[in-house]
Scaffold this motif. Structure first.
Motif, PDB file in Angstrom:
ATOM      1  N   TRP A   1       0.833  -1.202   0.000  1.00 20.54           N
ATOM      2  CA  TRP A   1       0.000   0.000   0.000  1.00 20.54           C
ATOM      3  C   TRP A   1       0.868   1.252   0.000  1.00 20.54           C
ATOM      4  O   TRP A   1       0.612   2.209  -0.743  1.00 20.54           O
ATOM      5  N   SER A   2       1.915   1.263   0.802  1.00 22.82           N
ATOM      6  CA  SER A   2       2.785   2.435   0.898  1.00 22.82           C
ATOM      7  C   SER A   2       3.573   2.681  -0.380  1.00 22.82           C
ATOM      8  O   SER A   2       3.826   3.833  -0.745  1.00 22.82           O
ATOM      9  N   GLN A   3       3.965   1.609  -1.067  1.00 27.19           N
ATOM     10  CA  GLN A   3       4.823   1.742  -2.234  1.00 27.19           C
ATOM     11  C   GLN A   3       4.066   1.881  -3.550  1.00 27.19           C
ATOM     12  O   GLN A   3       4.511   2.592  -4.448  1.00 27.19           O
ATOM     13  N   SER A   4       2.940   1.195  -3.693  1.00 30.21           N
ATOM     14  CA  SER A   4       2.278   1.169  -5.004  1.00 30.21           C
ATOM     15  C   SER A   4       0.781   1.355  -4.961  1.00 30.21           C
ATOM     16  O   SER A   4       0.147   1.433  -6.016  1.00 30.21           O
ATOM     17  N   ARG A   5       0.177   1.406  -3.767  1.00 33.97           N
ATOM     18  CA  ARG A   5      -1.281   1.349  -3.628  1.00 33.97           C
ATOM     19  C   ARG A   5      -1.837   0.107  -4.331  1.00 33.97           C
ATOM     20  O   ARG A   5      -2.877   0.136  -4.963  1.00 33.97           O
ATOM     21  N   TRP A   6      -1.089  -0.995  -4.196  1.00 33.28           N
ATOM     22  CA  TRP A   6      -1.497  -2.301  -4.732  1.00 33.28           C
ATOM     23  C   TRP A   6      -1.679  -2.254  -6.258  1.00 33.28           C
ATOM     24  O   TRP A   6      -2.553  -2.905  -6.819  1.00 33.28           O
ATOM     25  N   LEU A   7      -0.822  -1.519  -6.925  1.00 41.03           N
ATOM     26  CA  LEU A   7      -0.840  -1.485  -8.388  1.00 41.03           C
ATOM     27  C   LEU A   7       0.523  -1.931  -8.890  1.00 41.03           C
ATOM     28  O   LEU A   7       1.534  -1.311  -8.550  1.00 41.03           O
ATOM     29  N   PRO A   8       0.607  -3.011  -9.662  1.00 35.27           N
ATOM     30  CA  PRO A   8       1.916  -3.494 -10.142  1.00 35.27           C
ATOM     31  C   PRO A   8       2.621  -2.449 -11.004  1.00 35.27           C
ATOM     32  O   PRO A   8       2.188  -2.168 -12.128  1.00 35.27           O
ATOM     33  N   LEU A   9       3.671  -1.857 -10.468  1.00 33.56           N
ATOM     34  CA  LEU A   9       4.370  -0.782 -11.152  1.00 33.56           C
ATOM     35  C   LEU A   9       5.296  -1.322 -12.225  1.00 33.56           C
ATOM     36  O   LEU A   9       5.967  -2.335 -12.039  1.00 33.56           O
ATOM     37  N   GLN A  10       5.350  -0.610 -13.336  1.00 31.66           N
ATOM     38  CA  GLN A  10       6.251  -0.917 -14.433  1.00 31.66           C
ATOM     39  C   GLN A  10       6.909   0.379 -14.894  1.00 31.66           C
ATOM     40  O   GLN A  10       6.464   1.469 -14.518  1.00 31.66           O
TER      41      GLN A  10
ATOM     42  N   MET B   1       5.084  -4.407  -4.870  1.00 32.30           N
ATOM     43  CA  MET B   1       5.878  -4.080  -3.683  1.00 32.30           C
ATOM     44  C   MET B   1       6.826  -2.902  -3.915  1.00 32.30           C
ATOM     45  O   MET B   1       7.519  -2.483  -2.997  1.00 32.30           O
ATOM     46  N   GLY B   2       6.862  -2.384  -5.138  1.00 31.42           N
ATOM     47  CA  GLY B   2       7.679  -1.214  -5.416  1.00 31.42           C
ATOM     48  C   GLY B   2       9.158  -1.437  -5.172  1.00 31.42           C
ATOM     49  O   GLY B   2       9.841  -0.586  -4.595  1.00 31.42           O
ATOM     50  N   LEU B   3       9.697  -2.560  -5.651  1.00 28.18           N
ATOM     51  CA  LEU B   3      11.116  -2.876  -5.442  1.00 28.18           C
ATOM     52  C   LEU B   3      11.988  -2.079  -6.411  1.00 28.18           C
ATOM     53  O   LEU B   3      11.642  -1.898  -7.578  1.00 28.18           O
ATOM     54  N   TYR B   4      13.146  -1.621  -5.919  1.00 33.85           N
ATOM     55  CA  TYR B   4      14.069  -0.856  -6.745  1.00 33.85           C
ATOM     56  C   TYR B   4      15.096  -1.780  -7.391  1.00 33.85           C
ATOM     57  O   TYR B   4      15.399  -2.865  -6.872  1.00 33.85           O
TER      58      TYR B   4
ATOM     59  N   VAL C   1      15.926  -5.818  -6.464  1.00 38.48           N
ATOM     60  CA  VAL C   1      15.516  -6.890  -7.370  1.00 38.48           C
ATOM     61  C   VAL C   1      16.608  -7.945  -7.475  1.00 38.48           C
ATOM     62  O   VAL C   1      16.347  -9.152  -7.358  1.00 38.48           O
ATOM     63  N   ALA C   2      17.846  -7.507  -7.690  1.00 35.22           N
ATOM     64  CA  ALA C   2      18.952  -8.453  -7.810  1.00 35.22           C
ATOM     65  C   ALA C   2      19.194  -9.183  -6.493  1.00 35.22           C
ATOM     66  O   ALA C   2      19.442 -10.402  -6.479  1.00 35.22           O
ATOM     67  N   ALA C   3      19.110  -8.460  -5.381  1.00 33.59           N
ATOM     68  CA  ALA C   3      19.320  -9.091  -4.074  1.00 33.59           C
ATOM     69  C   ALA C   3      18.253 -10.148  -3.804  1.00 33.59           C
ATOM     70  O   ALA C   3      18.549 -11.244  -3.303  1.00 33.59           O
ATOM     71  N   ALA C   4      17.015  -9.850  -4.155  1.00 35.23           N
ATOM     72  CA  ALA C   4      15.930 -10.813  -3.949  1.00 35.23           C
ATOM     73  C   ALA C   4      16.069 -12.008  -4.877  1.00 35.23           C
ATOM     74  O   ALA C   4      15.728 -13.133  -4.502  1.00 35.23           O
ATOM     75  N   SER C   5      16.571 -11.769  -6.067  1.00 32.61           N
ATOM     76  CA  SER C   5      16.787 -12.873  -7.007  1.00 32.61           C
ATOM     77  C   SER C   5      17.796 -13.871  -6.441  1.00 32.61           C
ATOM     78  O   SER C   5      17.611 -15.091  -6.543  1.00 32.61           O
ATOM     79  N   ARG C   6      18.844 -13.359  -5.803  1.00 33.13           N
ATOM     80  CA  ARG C   6      19.849 -14.246  -5.204  1.00 33.13           C
ATOM     81  C   ARG C   6      19.251 -15.034  -4.042  1.00 33.13           C
ATOM     82  O   ARG C   6      19.604 -16.203  -3.817  1.00 33.13           O
TER      83      ARG C   6
ATOM     84  N   LEU D   1       6.845 -12.397  -3.198  1.00 32.61           N
ATOM     85  CA  LEU D   1       7.769 -13.350  -2.570  1.00 32.61           C
ATOM     86  C   LEU D   1       9.166 -12.759  -2.451  1.00 32.61           C
ATOM     87  O   LEU D   1       9.878 -12.983  -1.465  1.00 32.61           O
ATOM     88  N   ALA D   2       9.573 -11.982  -3.454  1.00 26.87           N
ATOM     89  CA  ALA D   2      10.900 -11.362  -3.433  1.00 26.87           C
ATOM     90  C   ALA D   2      10.998 -10.349  -2.304  1.00 26.87           C
ATOM     91  O   ALA D   2      11.984 -10.331  -1.534  1.00 26.87           O
ATOM     92  N   ALA D   3       9.990  -9.514  -2.155  1.00 28.61           N
ATOM     93  CA  ALA D   3       9.993  -8.528  -1.066  1.00 28.61           C
ATOM     94  C   ALA D   3       9.973  -9.225   0.287  1.00 28.61           C
ATOM     95  O   ALA D   3      10.658  -8.809   1.233  1.00 28.61           O
ATOM     96  N   ALA D   4       9.199 -10.302   0.402  1.00 28.66           N
ATOM     97  CA  ALA D   4       9.131 -11.052   1.650  1.00 28.66           C
ATOM     98  C   ALA D   4      10.484 -11.639   2.011  1.00 28.66           C
ATOM     99  O   ALA D   4      10.885 -11.637   3.189  1.00 28.66           O
ATOM    100  N   ALA D   5      11.204 -12.135   1.016  1.00 26.00           N
ATOM    101  CA  ALA D   5      12.535 -12.703   1.275  1.00 26.00           C
ATOM    102  C   ALA D   5      13.489 -11.637   1.804  1.00 26.00           C
ATOM    103  O   ALA D   5      14.262 -11.878   2.741  1.00 26.00           O
ATOM    104  N   LEU D   6      13.440 -10.431   1.207  1.00 26.07           N
ATOM    105  CA  LEU D   6      14.304  -9.343   1.664  1.00 26.07           C
ATOM    106  C   LEU D   6      13.964  -8.931   3.087  1.00 26.07           C
ATOM    107  O   LEU D   6      14.849  -8.727   3.922  1.00 26.07           O
ATOM    108  N   LEU D   7      12.673  -8.804   3.373  1.00 26.93           N
ATOM    109  CA  LEU D   7      12.254  -8.382   4.704  1.00 26.93           C
ATOM    110  C   LEU D   7      12.577  -9.454   5.736  1.00 26.93           C
ATOM    111  O   LEU D   7      13.047  -9.150   6.848  1.00 26.93           O
ATOM    112  N   ALA D   8      12.352 -10.717   5.401  1.00 26.29           N
ATOM    113  CA  ALA D   8      12.651 -11.815   6.321  1.00 26.29           C
ATOM    114  C   ALA D   8      14.138 -11.858   6.653  1.00 26.29           C
ATOM    115  O   ALA D   8      14.530 -12.108   7.800  1.00 26.29           O
TER     116      ALA D   8
END
Length: 618
Positions: free
Chosen positions: A69-78, A96-99, A108-113, A131-138
């Motif tokens: 909600w804070s990053q995208s208002r639940w809209l997949p950003l491109q 999730m508004g990942l940079y 994005v690269a960090a989450a991919s790893r 899932l990528a954002a969750a991995a970074l936060l976890a």
């Protein structure tokens, strides 16, 4: 159930002139179409969030939805959403508004790893992005030592984790939690959880935040975090040297008043001062101030602040405004030249509004109110800027150059620029009416609920002075019941079985913050609204914020199952009683609406109340 226009109203007044502060018909049609699209697109998100929590159980429930909600208002950003790289902001990807670098961290690269998912999939697929954002936060939660036996910590415990997760420009010589932009990101995520969100298919479960455990007292003063869950009528002191201000209901340092200017003086009193990098503006002007440019950041409030502080950005604006509560941060002095509108920089003041032009969810009532109050301040200071010279036409999605005689307009309205902000969803007629308040003898709608919940953006249980009802109670925009137009505010009251207390419900306007509400003129003023009680025994009242605290009106008893118009005179002392810090009479020349009060004897069954067309008459 549809509203019946033939219902008895007890001699109630005719329909107000809805052109004042109402919705532009063309814009309303666009918003209705957008709502259908958003609900369909957002409907798949909950299952992706649920999968992420199963995979990473150390993440507190609701955190991922709040970040989205804070990053995208639940809209997949491109990349297209960044619109020509507005402000040259680093591109944010997905819901999730990942940079992915470009001056910020490469999340994005960090989450991919961490996940083994490809960077392309993370950037383009909502499930992979979550899932990528969750991995970074976890990972950040584990690093902080907060993941014990797979049990998620309380949200208050992860404020510093969220600050580190944010992905902004590193702070030279400092640490993440000392950076205001990162604090603001963490605060906005926790605020979304604290208030809860239910917006056209986007749901963040309400989860009360103990703010004093999330941030140090000095940070809470700067962030102006809400303490409305505390019983402020007791005047309780929260920490040595600090107290809850009875008017703003935020933590303040003793002796500083409601604002608590922790960052130094600004050109506009309510603003926070957090300067941009000197590399991103000119410390002088070559022309007199004569116009105001309205921008949309194409990014988050916190991200924009961080970017303007990055020497490599080569861009800035004078002010940035947060969507959730209208908080204003000044980053460039008015007397200096911010770099925001190319060949027109020399004579303009630039205001960045948090959000993306592709999603109207960002343009909140609190944001419109804060922005218009700031511009009215400009109109009073600079003779060349007249609020009556603001643009007052239809919104558009392209670049439309307007005459130089229009002094308050969008980035898209200037020559020599290819940007299209604030775009198709910015309500220029509403903004104009806020800049140019209606003259005496008119009716001004404060909330019509036609496209949003307006000022009433929190649940009935958000206030600590509310008693008797459970957290299952809700306040939602509802479009199958209305007095005028198509929608109203549906308040569902659910009994709290653990207490036999009568129901006293303070339904906050602007989350109880006067700064998030429109100033109302006391002279000849009457504040009222239409209300429908689907049951007997209900009564209602109003609370207003006066210069010396909050005054609460006498209550009005409602008939059941009919629309009734209720109102209170701001000049009649017999209609008001003292409440928090007040004196029982409205003495200031202007006030703001604090809350609608709902009263009912304790009962075990649910009750529904509908509110429509909250208004001020002068």
């Amino acid at each position: 159930m549809a509203a019946n226009p033939a219902l008895a109203t007890g001699g109630a007044p005719a329909a107000p002139a809805r052109v004042v502060g109402g919705e532009d018909p063309q814009l309303l049609r666009l918003l209705q179409m957008e709502e259908l699209q958003l609900r369909a697109m957002r409907s798949v998100m909950p299952k992706y969030f649920a999968e992420a929590y199963r995979t990473y159980p150390q993440i507190p429930a609701g955190t991922l939805e709040a970040i989205a909600w804070s990053q995208s208002r639940w809209l997949p950003l491109q990349p297209a959403d960044t619109e020509h790289h507005h402000n040259r902001m680093p591109t944010a990807y997905g819901v999730m508004g990942l940079y992915a670098g470009e001056g910020f961290a490469d999340q994005v690269a960090a989450a991919s790893r961490l996940t083994g998912l490809s960077t392309r999939l993370i950037m383009t697929d909502s499930r992979a992005n979550i899932l990528a954002a969750a991995a970074l936060l976890a990972q950040e939660i584990r690093t902080a030592g907060l993941a014990r036996n797979g049990i998620a910590p309380a949200p208050e415990q992860i404020s510093q984790v969220l600050a580190r997760y944010a992905g902004f420009t590193p702070v030279p010589g400092g640490n993440a939690i000392d950076d205001f932009a990162r604090q603001s990101f963490a605060f906005d995520v926790l605020l979304s959880m604290d208030r809860g969100v239910n917006d056209r298919g986007a749901i963040v479960p309400e989860r009360p935040i103990q703010w004093e455990r999330a941030f140090a007292a000095r940070q809470l003063v700067l962030l102006r975090a809400p303490f409305v869950r505390l019983d402020i009528s007791s005047g309780r002191v929260v920490a040595d040297g600090y107290a809850i201000d009875p008017l703003s209901e935020t933590l303040v340092a003793r002796g500083t008043g409601a604002i608590g200017r922790a960052q130094g003086a600004t050109d506009y009193g309510p603003a926070i001062w957090d300067p941009a990098s000197p590399s991103n503006y000119t410390a002088s002007r070559s022309a007199a101030i004569g116009a105001v440019t309205i921008h949309t950041t194409q990014g988050s409030y916190a991200g924009t602040i961080s970017w303007f502080k990055n020497p490599a950005a080569q861009v800035s604006a004078h002010y940035v405004i947060r969507s959730s509560d209208g908080q204003v941060t000044q980053m460039v002095r008015n007397a200096h030249t911010a770099w925001h509108v190319r060949n027109h920089n020399s004579y303009t003041l630039g205001i960045e509004h948090e959000g993306y032009i592709s999603n109207s969810s960002w343009y909140t009532t609190a944001m419109y109110n804060a922005s218009s109050a700031l511009v009215r301040n400009f109109c009073s200071k600079y003779s060349a800027i007249k609020c009556s010279s603001a643009y007052n036409g239809p919104s558009s999605s392209g670049s439309v150059v307007l005459s130089d005689s229009v002094k308050i307009k969008g980035h898209q309205h200037y020559s020599g620029n290819d940007h299209t902000d604030p775009g198709i969803y910015w309500n220029w007629s509403r903004y104009y009416s806020l800049l140019n308040p209606a003259p005496a003898g008119t009716v001004k709608l404060l909330d019509s609920f036609e496209s949003t919940v307006g000022h009433f953006n929190t649940s009935p249980t958000y206030s600590g002075s509310t008693t008797g009802i459970s957290t299952a109670s809700t306040a939602l925009r509802y479009c199958s019941m209305s007095r005028y137009g198509s929608c109203s505010l549906q308040v569902k009251l659910v009994d709290n079985p653990s207490t036999s207390a009568s129901w006293n419900v303070r339904l906050l306007s602007g989350s109880g913050s006067p700064s998030a509400n429109v100033q109302l003129t006391r002279a000849n003023g009457k504040v009222g609204f239409w209300v429908y009680a689907a049951g007997t025994g209900m009564s209602v009242a109003l609370g207003v914020d006066d210069s010396d605290g909050t005054e609460r009106s006498v209550s009005r008893t409602l008939p059941a199952n009919t629309w009734t118009y209720v109102e209170w005179s701001l000049e009649d002392a017999a209609q008001w009683d003292a409440w928090v810090g007040g004196n029982g009479a409205i003495t200031a020349s202007t006030v703001t609406l604090d809350a609608v009060w709902l009263y009912h004897a304790q009962t075990s069954y649910n009750l529904f109340v509908y509110v429509d067309d909250v208004q001020i008459k002068n």
